[in-house]
Design a protein around this motif. Sequence first.
Motif, PDB file in Angstrom:
ATOM      1  N   SER A   3      44.930  37.204  52.359  1.00 32.32           N
ATOM      2  CA  SER A   3      44.812  37.904  51.074  1.00 32.32           C
ATOM      3  C   SER A   3      44.145  37.011  50.032  1.00 32.32           C
ATOM      4  O   SER A   3      43.280  37.464  49.277  1.00 32.32           O
ATOM      5  N   ARG A   6      40.459  36.779  50.770  1.00 31.77           N
ATOM      6  CA  ARG A   6      39.781  38.020  50.396  1.00 31.77           C
ATOM      7  C   ARG A   6      39.592  38.080  48.879  1.00 31.77           C
ATOM      8  O   ARG A   6      38.521  38.431  48.382  1.00 31.77           O
ATOM      9  N   ASN A   7      40.624  37.698  48.142  1.00 33.71           N
ATOM     10  CA  ASN A   7      40.532  37.705  46.680  1.00 33.71           C
ATOM     11  C   ASN A   7      39.495  36.707  46.182  1.00 33.71           C
ATOM     12  O   ASN A   7      38.746  37.001  45.243  1.00 33.71           O
TER      13      ASN A   7
END
Length: 58
Positions: A3, A6-7
């Motif tokens: 995550s 991805r951010n």
Amino acid sequence: MASQQRNERNLGEIRQLLREAPLEESRKRELSFALHVYFKDWLYASGNIRQLYYLQGD
């Protein structure tokens, strides 16, 4: 971890789009500031403001 990666990738894409946007530099700064304000508002509203402080401490 995925995550966060991805951010970070999304943030990189947004920065690239801002750099390439056909806007005057003053408009780019205004847009960047507005995004920052909305993000900070979201952090407060979602209860995630602590993460910002943790990141700043790193």
